[in-house]
Design a protein around this motif. Structure first.
Motif, PDB file in Angstrom:
ATOM      1  N   GLU A   1      15.556   6.942 -37.820  1.00 27.85           N
ATOM      2  CA  GLU A   1      14.265   6.312 -38.124  1.00 27.85           C
ATOM      3  C   GLU A   1      13.978   6.823 -39.534  1.00 27.85           C
ATOM      4  O   GLU A   1      13.776   8.229 -39.447  1.00 27.85           O
ATOM      5  CB  GLU A   1      13.048   6.436 -37.057  1.00 27.85           C
ATOM      6  CG  GLU A   1      13.402   5.667 -35.721  1.00 27.85           C
ATOM      7  CD  GLU A   1      13.269   4.128 -36.226  1.00 27.85           C
ATOM      8  OE1 GLU A   1      12.138   3.708 -36.820  1.00 27.85           O
ATOM      9  OE2 GLU A   1      13.785   3.339 -35.511  1.00 27.85           O
ATOM     10  N   LYS A   2      13.208   6.133 -40.422  1.00 27.58           N
ATOM     11  CA  LYS A   2      12.754   6.777 -41.491  1.00 27.58           C
ATOM     12  C   LYS A   2      11.229   7.306 -41.146  1.00 27.58           C
ATOM     13  O   LYS A   2      10.737   6.907 -40.612  1.00 27.58           O
ATOM     14  CB  LYS A   2      12.564   5.907 -42.975  1.00 27.58           C
ATOM     15  CG  LYS A   2      14.075   5.562 -43.086  1.00 27.58           C
ATOM     16  CD  LYS A   2      14.092   4.207 -44.233  1.00 27.58           C
ATOM     17  CE  LYS A   2      15.215   3.901 -44.715  1.00 27.58           C
ATOM     18  NZ  LYS A   2      14.992   2.846 -45.903  1.00 27.58           N
ATOM     19  N   LYS A   3      11.026   8.526 -42.045  1.00 27.01           N
ATOM     20  CA  LYS A   3       9.774   9.039 -41.939  1.00 27.01           C
ATOM     21  C   LYS A   3       8.862   8.512 -42.587  1.00 27.01           C
ATOM     22  O   LYS A   3       9.270   8.371 -43.855  1.00 27.01           O
ATOM     23  CB  LYS A   3       9.858  10.711 -42.087  1.00 27.01           C
ATOM     24  CG  LYS A   3      10.435  11.326 -41.176  1.00 27.01           C
ATOM     25  CD  LYS A   3      10.603  12.947 -41.166  1.00 27.01           C
ATOM     26  CE  LYS A   3      11.302  13.693 -40.285  1.00 27.01           C
ATOM     27  NZ  LYS A   3      11.210  15.029 -40.283  1.00 27.01           N
ATOM     28  N   ARG A   4       7.897   8.042 -42.378  1.00 23.69           N
ATOM     29  CA  ARG A   4       7.011   7.295 -43.028  1.00 23.69           C
ATOM     30  C   ARG A   4       5.493   8.139 -43.645  1.00 23.69           C
ATOM     31  O   ARG A   4       5.106   8.975 -42.671  1.00 23.69           O
ATOM     32  CB  ARG A   4       6.506   6.064 -42.508  1.00 23.69           C
ATOM     33  CG  ARG A   4       7.572   5.190 -42.138  1.00 23.69           C
ATOM     34  CD  ARG A   4       6.956   3.655 -41.816  1.00 23.69           C
ATOM     35  NE  ARG A   4       7.984   2.903 -41.402  1.00 23.69           N
ATOM     36  CZ  ARG A   4       7.987   1.434 -41.390  1.00 23.69           C
ATOM     37  NH1 ARG A   4       6.829   1.063 -41.486  1.00 23.69           N
ATOM     38  NH2 ARG A   4       8.958   1.049 -40.987  1.00 23.69           N
ATOM     39  N   LYS A   5       5.314   8.007 -44.917  1.00 19.79           N
ATOM     40  CA  LYS A   5       4.407   9.019 -45.568  1.00 19.79           C
ATOM     41  C   LYS A   5       3.169   8.088 -45.377  1.00 19.79           C
ATOM     42  O   LYS A   5       3.049   7.053 -45.872  1.00 19.79           O
ATOM     43  CB  LYS A   5       4.614   9.229 -47.015  1.00 19.79           C
ATOM     44  CG  LYS A   5       3.690  10.247 -47.642  1.00 19.79           C
ATOM     45  CD  LYS A   5       4.099  10.475 -49.084  1.00 19.79           C
ATOM     46  CE  LYS A   5       3.019  11.074 -49.660  1.00 19.79           C
ATOM     47  NZ  LYS A   5       3.254  11.412 -51.321  1.00 19.79           N
TER      48      LYS A   5
ATOM     49  N   LYS B   1      -5.282   6.643 -48.442  1.00 15.65           N
ATOM     50  CA  LYS B   1      -6.373   6.282 -47.581  1.00 15.65           C
ATOM     51  C   LYS B   1      -6.337   6.632 -46.313  1.00 15.65           C
ATOM     52  O   LYS B   1      -7.361   7.334 -45.710  1.00 15.65           O
ATOM     53  CB  LYS B   1      -6.679   4.700 -47.683  1.00 15.65           C
ATOM     54  CG  LYS B   1      -7.974   4.200 -47.234  1.00 15.65           C
ATOM     55  CD  LYS B   1      -7.834   2.670 -47.554  1.00 15.65           C
ATOM     56  CE  LYS B   1      -9.291   1.994 -47.374  1.00 15.65           C
ATOM     57  NZ  LYS B   1      -9.137   0.572 -47.612  1.00 15.65           N
ATOM     58  N   ALA B   2      -5.155   6.570 -45.725  1.00 15.61           N
ATOM     59  CA  ALA B   2      -5.028   6.899 -44.201  1.00 15.61           C
ATOM     60  C   ALA B   2      -4.940   8.276 -44.053  1.00 15.61           C
ATOM     61  O   ALA B   2      -5.478   9.226 -43.247  1.00 15.61           O
ATOM     62  CB  ALA B   2      -3.623   6.441 -43.704  1.00 15.61           C
ATOM     63  N   ALA B   3      -4.388   9.111 -45.293  1.00 17.50           N
ATOM     64  CA  ALA B   3      -4.301  10.590 -45.157  1.00 17.50           C
ATOM     65  C   ALA B   3      -5.941  11.198 -45.494  1.00 17.50           C
ATOM     66  O   ALA B   3      -6.235  12.150 -44.586  1.00 17.50           O
ATOM     67  CB  ALA B   3      -3.580  11.093 -46.426  1.00 17.50           C
ATOM     68  N   ALA B   4      -6.649  10.417 -45.979  1.00 17.11           N
ATOM     69  CA  ALA B   4      -7.947  11.007 -46.332  1.00 17.11           C
ATOM     70  C   ALA B   4      -8.760  10.644 -45.072  1.00 17.11           C
ATOM     71  O   ALA B   4      -9.818  11.578 -44.749  1.00 17.11           O
ATOM     72  CB  ALA B   4      -8.760  10.427 -47.653  1.00 17.11           C
ATOM     73  N   LYS B   5      -8.696   9.634 -44.328  1.00 18.99           N
ATOM     74  CA  LYS B   5      -9.315   9.199 -43.246  1.00 18.99           C
ATOM     75  C   LYS B   5      -8.936  10.344 -42.128  1.00 18.99           C
ATOM     76  O   LYS B   5      -9.819  10.660 -41.381  1.00 18.99           O
ATOM     77  CB  LYS B   5      -8.908   7.830 -42.692  1.00 18.99           C
ATOM     78  CG  LYS B   5      -9.721   7.387 -41.452  1.00 18.99           C
ATOM     79  CD  LYS B   5      -9.504   6.004 -41.440  1.00 18.99           C
ATOM     80  CE  LYS B   5     -10.258   5.138 -40.571  1.00 18.99           C
ATOM     81  NZ  LYS B   5     -10.186   4.002 -40.238  1.00 18.99           N
TER      82      LYS B   5
END
Length: 107
Positions: free
Chosen positions: A85-89, A93-97
């Motif tokens: 599985e690839k790690k998804r960054k 917007k999601a990181a700020a949330k």
């Protein structure tokens, strides 16, 4: 006639579903094919790979060339190991949330 074992894309927009087919190399990607030897669905978790290895081996013995993607899927099926599985960054917007939620829970 160069025979290839490759993926034919089906499914809706942004919802790909692939068939592993044996086709003449001159035919279009989703065009006419000689034999259907498997299916691949990358959207399920874990990914669904259903390939008839015996029929693939018969076609390879007759001179069919698997594409890079199909060769990788065949290796996965033969070895029995799932695709990594690839790690998804997360998006900005999601990181700020997530950061705002962590800061709020810390208070």
């Amino acid at each position: 006639m160069a025979v290839k074992i490759r993926l034919a894309r089906h499914g809706a927009k942004k919802r790909p579903y692939y068939r592993v087919v044996v086709a003449d190399g001159r035919m279009p990607r989703d065009g006419r094919y000689i034999d259907l030897v498997g299916r691949y669905n990358p959207l399920t978790n874990p990914k669904t790979i259903d390939i008839d290895i015996e029929r693939v081996d018969e076609w390879v013995a007759k001179g069919a060339q698997p594409s890079n993607a199909v060769a990788h899927l065949i290796d996965i099926v033969k070895n029995g190991t799932p695709a990594p599985e690839k790690k998804r960054k997360p998006s900005k917007k999601a990181a700020a949330k997530a950061a705002a939620a962590a800061e709020e829970s810390a208070e």
